[in-house]
Write an enzyme that holds these catalytic residues in place. Structure first.
Site, PDB file in Angstrom:
ATOM      1  CD  GLU A 125     -57.531  15.453  40.481  1.00 10.43           C
ATOM      2  OE1 GLU A 125     -57.425  16.176  41.496  1.00 10.43           O
ATOM      3  OE2 GLU A 125     -58.573  14.834  40.203  1.00 10.43           O
ATOM      4  CG  HIS A 153     -61.221  18.050  39.795  1.00 10.04           C
ATOM      5  ND1 HIS A 153     -62.171  17.378  40.515  1.00 10.04           N
ATOM      6  CD2 HIS A 153     -61.818  18.394  38.632  1.00 10.04           C
ATOM      7  CE1 HIS A 153     -63.290  17.308  39.821  1.00 10.04           C
ATOM      8  NE2 HIS A 153     -63.104  17.908  38.670  1.00 10.04           N
ATOM      9  CG  HIS A 163     -64.922  17.560  43.590  1.00 11.55           C
ATOM     10  ND1 HIS A 163     -64.047  16.728  42.955  1.00 11.55           N
ATOM     11  CD2 HIS A 163     -66.149  16.994  43.480  1.00 11.55           C
ATOM     12  CE1 HIS A 163     -64.723  15.684  42.467  1.00 11.55           C
ATOM     13  NE2 HIS A 163     -65.991  15.821  42.775  1.00 11.55           N
ATOM     14  CD  GLU A 179     -61.136  18.182  44.479  1.00  8.98           C
ATOM     15  OE1 GLU A 179     -61.121  18.353  43.249  1.00  8.98           O
ATOM     16  OE2 GLU A 179     -61.537  17.138  45.024  1.00  8.98           O
TER      17      GLU A 179
HETATM   18 ZN   LIG Z   1     -62.027  16.741  42.484  1.00 12.38          ZN
END
Ligand SMILES: [Zn+2]
Length: 709
Positions: free
Chosen positions: A536, A444, A306, A309
């Site tokens: 994350e 991420h 992504h 990110e």
């Molecule tokens: Zn992501």
């Protein structure tokens, strides 16, 4: 912050030169009035302006806004520092007025998507206490995050105070400044103060709002602490790495520099191109770069699938610098890691998306811009969904244990030229196939949690706990990262948005959080031998550059100790007893673990396992199976369990008959290889077509401007 870059932040606004670091130093203001609550004369209107990047952007970093954010978004600003004139209910309290804060799907709980005033008049305010004397330079405003309502503030005033009792309006010349706010709930809008003001408290005071909505906002404040301690010892990070956001060219340059600093242990290669033609660069780090060594496990970090990110990208770039330097210094832990592991670092899987977010900069990119590829594809939904193929087959089978549980082939539709498969995904699938990866993490941002497979759910239910048969090991892997990450492991930390992952020790099954059909984690586990989790990394998807040294410290140990986990479990070589040659694609089956893995080209294999006693059976086409008991200890050092297999008489006969001809493999393997060949063929065709189109455009452009150099 470098002074040279500040020049970029000088913006001409309605005739006022906005000053920056270099020019202002007023320590305080004399407050003469209560502040501007009374009726205003025709207001001095301040228009917001998006800062344009300069044409030549080779050495120019992302949009610079002069002073860094106070940290409403990053949570550096505590809940107690934010007050409001009124609020509708706790879930819409002042502490929710943070840039990019996300709410759950339902409204009305404790975690709604903004601060919302209880009254609709011009006397409402959100107040931030900066705790120190601060030179305030700008306000960033955003509407409310909810799918059910439309709320945002269209114009607002700003007041400042040293004691939170007497307030002074932000002026534009002789008139009270009126700032332009939002036109939609999502896009952040920058309001630069006509002249920076030094104070401790700042208020945002809405004047008009979307007529059908309430007074709701999310905000960030930009300001420089006036009494910032300038002692270099206090502020300098322990590792002197290149802490800033790197665009594509800067990333390439940094990778080249690292490779030149450590030529003996590094190699840069590319695995393909993005839709817009940016190369997907990988840094390989190993004591013998460029080749697989028998028995040495392969590890990868993938960041930036992504594009917005961005923290993973910078951490991976920091990591390659760190490993190179520490290796040269003789740091024993790093030397051992590099000698015993082949490490592959892909800092940017979606470089097109990254450039979109980078151009907006860390505060104005919002929550979604740059997430997708140029074609609008979410790469973490773009891998084939093998979960439901396997689950469906298990449901239909008389004996579900006989259904293949690993190396599931790509479905036929996915290999077609017109399948919606991004070039970035195609490149990564090919890469996964070429290298016998054992362990990986997919980096991420936007939360603080580690998720482990499966990400997919049965029948694509929105939420379902879907553990793999290797659940215990995946939970171990996730715990290794989460418990050593200083941000996650901090018991004092508040939740990022609306989910409390601390209740689960900051780890969770992907499907139990929310379903991600076609995720890279699941594909990696089901199509290859490689175990992968998603990390994350931070509440803020695009942290300000000034946060990067802290984020490195937060993640440094986690990034290294996670790589070391590739040395857990058992490993060995599967050989032909007669010829001593390695056997490729032998199946390694661990009793009570319904997920097999296969040996690599030279017959070597790695089977990640928690400490314990295991009964391991190995078989290969044309050989008698072989069984061994293998013990796995507590220390991160794989137990060697080699296997020698004896050919079956039938196989011998076959080989004699074939006189060295091709040995037929089992059907599933043939199908898997065939489908991958098809996928690669369609990728080639697409690339050829796109290259043709690009050249046509290029020729057209040249034809239109023949005189240009
Ligand atoms: Zn992501």
């Amino acid at each position: 912050m470098e002074k040279s870059r500040l020049a970029l932040a000088l913006i001409l606004l309605g005739g006022f030169l906005v000053t920056s670091d270099a020019t202002t130093a007023t320590p305080s203001l004399n407050f003469t009035s209560e502040g501007g609550w009374g009726p205003t004369t025709p207001p001095g209107r301040v228009t917001h302006k998006v800062i344009e990047k300069e044409e030549d952007e080779d050495d120019v970093s992302a949009t610079e806004l002069g002073c860094p954010p106070l940290g409403l978004e990053s949570l550096k600003v505590d809940d107690t520092q934010i007050q409001a004139s009124s609020f509708q209910r706790f879930g819409l309290g002042p502490h929710r007025g943070r840039l990019n804060i996300q709410s759950g799907i339902e409204d009305g709980d404790l975690y709604d998507g903004a601060w919302c005033a209880d009254y609709k008049d011009r006397h409402q305010w959100l107040e931030v206490d900066a705790l120190h004397l601060t030179r305030f330079t700008a306000v960033i405003l955003q509407g409310r995050n909810t799918i059910w309502r439309q709320d945002w503030v269209e114009t607002y005033k700003v007041q400042l105070s040293n004691d939170s009792i007497s307030w002074k309006s932000c002026m534009n010349g002789t008139q009270e400044a009126i700032f332009e706010g939002n036109k939609d709930p999502e896009s952040p809008v920058l309001g630069v103060l006509p002249v920076p003001v030094v104070a401790r408290y700042i208020r945002i005071n809405p004047q008009s709002w979307f007529h059908e909505g309430d007074i709701c906002l999310r905000a960030e404040i930009l300001g420089c602490r006036v009494d910032e301690p300038h002692s270099a010892k206090d502020t300098e990070p322990k590792d002197a790495l290149d802490f800033r956001h790197h665009n594509y060219k800067e990333m390439r340059k940094l990778m080249k520099t690292v490779s030149e600093e450590c030529p003996d242990i590094t190699r840069i290669y590319t695995i393909g191109k993005s839709y817009m033609g940016l190369k997907l660069y990988v840094m390989e780090i190993s004591d013998n770069p460029g080749k697989h060594e028998l028995g040495e496990p392969e590890f990868r970090y993938v960041a930036g699938m992504h594009g917005n990110e961005v923290l993973g990208r910078e951490l991976v770039l920091n990591l390659m610098q760190y490993i190179c330097r520490e290796y040269k210094k003789g740091n024993q832990r790093i030397v051992r890691l590099v000698t015993e592991t082949r490490i592959h670092l892909l800092p940017s899987m979606n470089p097109d998306g990254y450039e979109v977010a980078y151009k907006k900069g860390s505060e104005l990119a919002g929550w979604g811009e740059g997430r997708y590829t140029f074609e609008g594809i979410d790469l973490n939904h773009n891998f084939p969904d093998l979960n439901n193929i396997m689950w469906d087959a298990q449901e239909e089978a008389d004996d579900p244990s006989k259904v293949p549980n690993h190396y599931i082939p790509i479905p036929e539709y996915y290999t077609k030229e017109d399948a919606l498969v991004a070039p970035e995904t195609r490149a990564v699938i090919s890469w996964m196939q070429d290298i016998p990866f054992v362990l990986s993490a997919n980096l991420h941002g936007g939360e603080l949690v580690v998720t482990y497979p499966y990400d997919g759910t049965r029948g694509w239910a929105p939420k379902e706990n879907t553990p793999t048969t290797d659940n215990a090991f995946f939970r171990w892997l996730s715990t290794v990262y989460a418990s050593t990450n200083l941000a996650m492991a901090n018991p004092e930390r508040r939740i990022c948005h609306y989910e409390d992952f601390q209740a689960y020790n900051n780890i969770i099954n992907g499907g139990a959080w929310h379903t991600v059909p076609g995720s890279m984690n699941d594909f990696s586990y089901m199509h290859t031998n490689c175990f992968e989790v998603t990390v994350e990394l931070s509440c803020d998807k695009f942290p300000h550059a000034s946060e990067l040294p802290t984020e490195w410290e937060n993640n440094k140990e986690s990034l290294i100790i996670y790589m070391e986990q590739v040395h857990r479990g058992i490993k060995g070589v599967v050989r032909d007893k007669e010829t001593k040659k390695g056997i490729v694609d032998a199946v390694i089956k661990v009793e009570d673990h319904g997920h097999d893995i296969r040996s690599a080209a030279d017959g070597d294999y790695w089977r990640l396992l928690n400490p314990g006693e295991y009964k391991v059976v190995v078989w290969a086409e044309g050989y008698f199976p072989s069984m061994r008991h293998c013990h796995v200890g507590m220390e991160p050092r794989a137990t060697v369990c080699d296997f020698s297999l004896t050919q079956t008489p039938v196989q011998r006969l076959k080989e004699i008959r074939a006189k060295g001809g091709k040995i037929p493999q089992d059907l599933q393997l043939r199908l898997r290889a065939l489908r991958l060949r098809k996928l690669r063929a369609s990728t080639k065709a697409i690339n050829r077509r796109r290259e043709g189109q690009r050249m046509q455009r290029e020729q057209g452009r040249k034809a239109r401007s023949p005189g240009r150099l």
